[in-house]
Design a protein around this motif. Structure first.
Motif, PDB file in Angstrom:
ATOM      1  N   ALA A   1      -0.466   7.689  -3.268  1.00  0.00           N
ATOM      2  CA  ALA A   1      -0.559   8.627  -4.384  1.00  0.00           C
ATOM      3  C   ALA A   1      -1.982   9.169  -4.489  1.00  0.00           C
ATOM      4  CB  ALA A   1      -0.152   7.942  -5.682  1.00  0.00           C
TER       5      ALA A   1
ATOM      6  N   THR B   1       9.235   6.810  -4.473  1.00  0.00           N
ATOM      7  CA  THR B   1       7.994   6.038  -4.450  1.00  0.00           C
ATOM      8  C   THR B   1       8.323   4.561  -4.314  1.00  0.00           C
ATOM      9  OG1 THR B   1       7.928   5.832  -6.863  1.00  0.00           O
ATOM     10  CG2 THR B   1       6.713   7.676  -5.897  1.00  0.00           C
TER      11      THR B   1
ATOM     12  N   HIS C   1       4.138   7.405  -1.900  1.00  0.00           N
ATOM     13  CA  HIS C   1       5.223   8.382  -1.894  1.00  0.00           C
ATOM     14  C   HIS C   1       5.848   8.372  -0.505  1.00  0.00           C
ATOM     15  CE1 HIS C   1       4.178  10.228  -5.752  1.00  0.00           C
ATOM     16  NE2 HIS C   1       2.929   9.992  -5.398  1.00  0.00           N
TER      17      HIS C   1
END
Length: 105
Positions: free
Chosen positions: A43, A9, A18
């Protein structure tokens, strides 16, 4: 920062993205090469962007065929670049492909 990880991440403007390594450099027909490709997604959302980096070159100008590390600073640059280029990570739809330079810009 370079990492051997195939996923991770990064934080850009307070949002967590991500990333996942999709492809290492590989040869194409006609003596051409493709570089590293990484998928990005915000995310909690599913819309992906595929970011294609140019093939890494050795000092003699030939393609570097060894496994490449992922530079997370370049991933951060790529997130900003693809959003600026029109990727909307919260929208729905198929993955969008973007070509960036070696530093993700």
């Amino acid at each position: 920062m370079q990492t051997r990880d195939n996923s991770g991440t990064v934080e850009v403007d307070g949002d967590i993205y991500h990333w996942e390594l999709r492809r290492q450099p590989r040869p194409l027909s006609g003596g051409k090469w493709e570089g590293v490709a990484v998928t990005l997604r915000l995310a909690d959302f599913k819309r992906e962007a595929v970011v294609q980096f140019p093939p890494p070159l050795r000092p003699n100008g030939r393609p570097d065929t060894e496994k490449q590390f992922v530079n997370t600073d370049h991933i951060r640059n790529a997130v900003a670049a693809v959003i600026e280029a029109g990727w909307s990570p919260t929208s729905r739809g198929k993955a969008v492909v973007f070509d960036v330079d070696a530093e993700g810009r």
